[in-house]
Design a protein around this motif. Sequence first.
Motif, PDB file in Angstrom:
ATOM      1  N   VAL A  74       0.812  -1.216   0.000  1.00  0.00           N
ATOM      2  CA  VAL A  74       0.000   0.000   0.000  1.00  0.00           C
ATOM      3  C   VAL A  74       0.844   1.264   0.000  1.00  0.00           C
ATOM      4  CG1 VAL A  74      -1.932  -1.141   1.130  1.00  0.00           C
ATOM      5  CG2 VAL A  74      -0.193  -0.049   2.533  1.00  0.00           C
ATOM      6  N   ALA A  75       2.124   1.168   0.363  1.00  0.00           N
ATOM      7  CA  ALA A  75       2.955   2.376   0.387  1.00  0.00           C
ATOM      8  C   ALA A  75       4.414   2.006   0.576  1.00  0.00           C
ATOM      9  CB  ALA A  75       2.517   3.319   1.505  1.00  0.00           C
ATOM     10  N   PHE A  76       5.277   2.905   0.109  1.00  0.00           N
ATOM     11  CA  PHE A  76       6.700   2.868   0.422  1.00  0.00           C
ATOM     12  C   PHE A  76       7.005   4.130   1.211  1.00  0.00           C
ATOM     13  CE2 PHE A  76       6.506   0.417  -3.576  1.00  0.00           C
ATOM     14  CZ  PHE A  76       7.086  -0.773  -3.143  1.00  0.00           C
ATOM     15  N   LEU A  77       7.686   3.974   2.330  1.00  0.00           N
ATOM     16  CA  LEU A  77       8.011   5.108   3.184  1.00  0.00           C
ATOM     17  C   LEU A  77       9.488   5.445   3.067  1.00  0.00           C
ATOM     18  CD1 LEU A  77       6.067   4.121   6.439  1.00  0.00           C
ATOM     19  CD2 LEU A  77       5.246   5.412   4.455  1.00  0.00           C
ATOM     20  N   PHE A  78       9.774   6.745   3.042  1.00  0.00           N
ATOM     21  CA  PHE A  78      11.137   7.234   2.914  1.00  0.00           C
ATOM     22  C   PHE A  78      11.465   8.127   4.110  1.00  0.00           C
ATOM     23  CE2 PHE A  78       9.860   6.098  -1.362  1.00  0.00           C
ATOM     24  CZ  PHE A  78      10.991   5.484  -1.868  1.00  0.00           C
ATOM     25  N   PRO A  79      12.752   8.450   4.303  1.00  0.00           N
ATOM     26  CA  PRO A  79      13.119   9.313   5.432  1.00  0.00           C
ATOM     27  C   PRO A  79      12.283  10.589   5.486  1.00  0.00           C
ATOM     28  CG  PRO A  79      15.092   8.382   4.457  1.00  0.00           C
ATOM     29  CD  PRO A  79      13.942   7.970   3.566  1.00  0.00           C
ATOM     30  N   GLY A  80      11.785  10.865   6.681  1.00  0.00           N
ATOM     31  CA  GLY A  80      10.899  12.010   6.888  1.00  0.00           C
ATOM     32  C   GLY A  80       9.450  11.599   7.053  1.00  0.00           C
ATOM     33  N   ASP A  81       9.108  10.363   6.651  1.00  0.00           N
ATOM     34  CA  ASP A  81       7.735   9.880   6.780  1.00  0.00           C
ATOM     35  C   ASP A  81       7.465   9.365   8.190  1.00  0.00           C
ATOM     36  OD1 ASP A  81       6.958  10.425   4.175  1.00  0.00           O
ATOM     37  OD2 ASP A  81       7.590   8.475   3.415  1.00  0.00           O
ATOM     38  N   PHE A  82       6.212   9.480   8.609  1.00  0.00           N
ATOM     39  CA  PHE A  82       5.735   8.941   9.874  1.00  0.00           C
ATOM     40  C   PHE A  82       4.795   7.775   9.588  1.00  0.00           C
ATOM     41  CE2 PHE A  82       7.607  12.140  12.351  1.00  0.00           C
ATOM     42  CZ  PHE A  82       7.278  11.992  13.688  1.00  0.00           C
ATOM     43  N   VAL A  83       4.711   6.842  10.516  1.00  0.00           N
ATOM     44  CA  VAL A  83       3.797   5.712  10.366  1.00  0.00           C
ATOM     45  C   VAL A  83       3.276   5.339  11.749  1.00  0.00           C
ATOM     46  CG1 VAL A  83       5.643   3.983  10.559  1.00  0.00           C
ATOM     47  CG2 VAL A  83       3.518   3.385   9.402  1.00  0.00           C
ATOM     48  N   GLY A  84       2.034   4.855  11.782  1.00  0.00           N
ATOM     49  CA  GLY A  84       1.454   4.398  13.046  1.00  0.00           C
ATOM     50  C   GLY A  84       0.293   5.238  13.528  1.00  0.00           C
ATOM     51  N   PHE A  85      -0.322   6.020  12.613  1.00  0.00           N
ATOM     52  CA  PHE A  85      -1.401   6.915  13.005  1.00  0.00           C
ATOM     53  C   PHE A  85      -2.787   6.266  12.959  1.00  0.00           C
ATOM     54  CE2 PHE A  85       1.392  10.574  11.445  1.00  0.00           C
ATOM     55  CZ  PHE A  85       1.888  10.792  12.717  1.00  0.00           C
ATOM     56  N   GLU A  86      -2.857   4.951  12.862  1.00  0.00           N
ATOM     57  CA  GLU A  86      -4.173   4.307  12.752  1.00  0.00           C
ATOM     58  C   GLU A  86      -5.099   4.709  13.888  1.00  0.00           C
ATOM     59  OE1 GLU A  86      -1.356   1.233  10.927  1.00  0.00           O
ATOM     60  OE2 GLU A  86      -1.306   2.734  12.510  1.00  0.00           O
ATOM     61  N   THR A  87      -6.364   4.868  13.546  1.00  0.00           N
ATOM     62  CA  THR A  87      -7.356   5.187  14.569  1.00  0.00           C
ATOM     63  C   THR A  87      -7.833   3.928  15.288  1.00  0.00           C
ATOM     64  OG1 THR A  87      -9.119   5.058  12.906  1.00  0.00           O
ATOM     65  CG2 THR A  87      -8.160   7.233  13.335  1.00  0.00           C
ATOM     66  N   GLN A  88      -7.599   2.769  14.684  1.00  0.00           N
ATOM     67  CA  GLN A  88      -7.975   1.507  15.304  1.00  0.00           C
ATOM     68  C   GLN A  88      -6.937   1.102  16.351  1.00  0.00           C
ATOM     69  OE1 GLN A  88     -10.958   0.202  14.530  1.00  0.00           O
ATOM     70  NE2 GLN A  88     -11.194   1.912  13.086  1.00  0.00           N
ATOM     71  N   GLN A  89      -7.285   0.107  17.136  1.00  0.00           N
ATOM     72  CA  GLN A  89      -6.386  -0.366  18.185  1.00  0.00           C
ATOM     73  C   GLN A  89      -5.284  -1.282  17.659  1.00  0.00           C
ATOM     74  OE1 GLN A  89      -6.536   0.721  21.448  1.00  0.00           O
ATOM     75  NE2 GLN A  89      -8.034   2.122  20.514  1.00  0.00           N
ATOM     76  N   SER A  90      -5.457  -1.778  16.441  1.00  0.00           N
ATOM     77  CA  SER A  90      -4.456  -2.673  15.855  1.00  0.00           C
ATOM     78  C   SER A  90      -4.101  -2.208  14.451  1.00  0.00           C
ATOM     79  CB  SER A  90      -4.969  -4.114  15.819  1.00  0.00           C
ATOM     80  OG  SER A  90      -6.155  -4.204  15.053  1.00  0.00           O
ATOM     81  N   HIS A  91      -2.934  -2.612  13.983  1.00  0.00           N
ATOM     82  CA  HIS A  91      -2.469  -2.222  12.663  1.00  0.00           C
ATOM     83  C   HIS A  91      -3.239  -2.975  11.578  1.00  0.00           C
ATOM     84  CE1 HIS A  91       0.888   0.235  13.945  1.00  0.00           C
ATOM     85  NE2 HIS A  91       1.311  -0.713  14.744  1.00  0.00           N
ATOM     86  N   GLY A  92      -3.677  -2.237  10.566  1.00  0.00           N
ATOM     87  CA  GLY A  92      -4.390  -2.858   9.449  1.00  0.00           C
ATOM     88  C   GLY A  92      -3.459  -3.351   8.365  1.00  0.00           C
ATOM     89  N   PHE A  93      -2.156  -3.185   8.567  1.00  0.00           N
ATOM     90  CA  PHE A  93      -1.170  -3.616   7.585  1.00  0.00           C
ATOM     91  C   PHE A  93       0.130  -3.914   8.327  1.00  0.00           C
ATOM     92  CE2 PHE A  93      -1.719   0.984   7.719  1.00  0.00           C
ATOM     93  CZ  PHE A  93      -0.492   1.390   8.210  1.00  0.00           C
ATOM     94  N   ALA A  94       1.088  -4.485   7.617  1.00  0.00           N
ATOM     95  CA  ALA A  94       2.401  -4.782   8.181  1.00  0.00           C
ATOM     96  C   ALA A  94       3.421  -3.808   7.629  1.00  0.00           C
ATOM     97  CB  ALA A  94       2.805  -6.216   7.856  1.00  0.00           C
ATOM     98  N   ALA A  95       4.527  -3.635   8.338  1.00  0.00           N
ATOM     99  CA  ALA A  95       5.606  -2.756   7.908  1.00  0.00           C
ATOM    100  C   ALA A  95       6.915  -3.532   7.959  1.00  0.00           C
ATOM    101  CB  ALA A  95       5.691  -1.516   8.809  1.00  0.00           C
TER     102      ALA A  95
END
Length: 240
Positions: free
Chosen positions: A82-103
């Motif tokens: 669903v995405a590629f993250l590069f330096p400067g990106d943030f991750v983990g803002f889900e509103t749910q209690q668990s992650h809907g994807f893997a990193a």
Amino acid sequence: MTKRAMLSKDHPCRSCDVSAEALCRALDVETLADFRNQGGRLHLTAGQTLFHQGDPADCVFSLTSGVVKLYAILSDGRRQIVAFLFPGDFVGFETQQSHGFAAEAIGDTTLCRVLKRRFEWFVDHYPALAEARYRRATAELAIAQERMVTLGRQTAAERLAGFLSDIQRRAGFRGRDGANLVPLPMSRGDIADYLGLTKETVSRELTNLRKARVIRSHSLTLVEILDPRGIGALACGIAA
């Protein structure tokens, strides 16, 4: 005096390479030091997982070096990046209690980690950080919605051209001779999963772009865009 210079000599934020892009740049010097002290640093090697789909979403992460891919395992067992993250990106803002994807780290990767409840405390108490998060979330949502619309009607060549243009914008850099260089640390299979194509199609379209002198490959992980206007036009579906 710059923010970096004003931090204490031994503080990790002093040498941060993404201080101009990271979300936490919205904080003043003293608050940034306090914010950084709420968490720690993580170091991952290629293939290591930051979190799995379904894990508790109790931390937020700021990527300071390397590349991370986000993916979901669908009900039929297929993987969708669903995405590629590069330096400067943030991750983990889900509103749910668990992650809907893997990193997962694509190569050697470094991240800053802060407990989500502590991050939310800072958001509640520092409007600049709240505004920065809102702007980032709004931009990411707009990009995701545009991608959903365009992928359904783009050809394989258009998808790949758009992908290369996006990576160039986000993570590309200039060579010594001013060349537009695009890092591609992800595998051809990863690119295919992200674009909804096959690995063979990605390889074929890259070959077509090279033959048309739109790009030039320096290695498997580094491409040069020779014709920025041409690749931009192709990404928009404009015939040459």
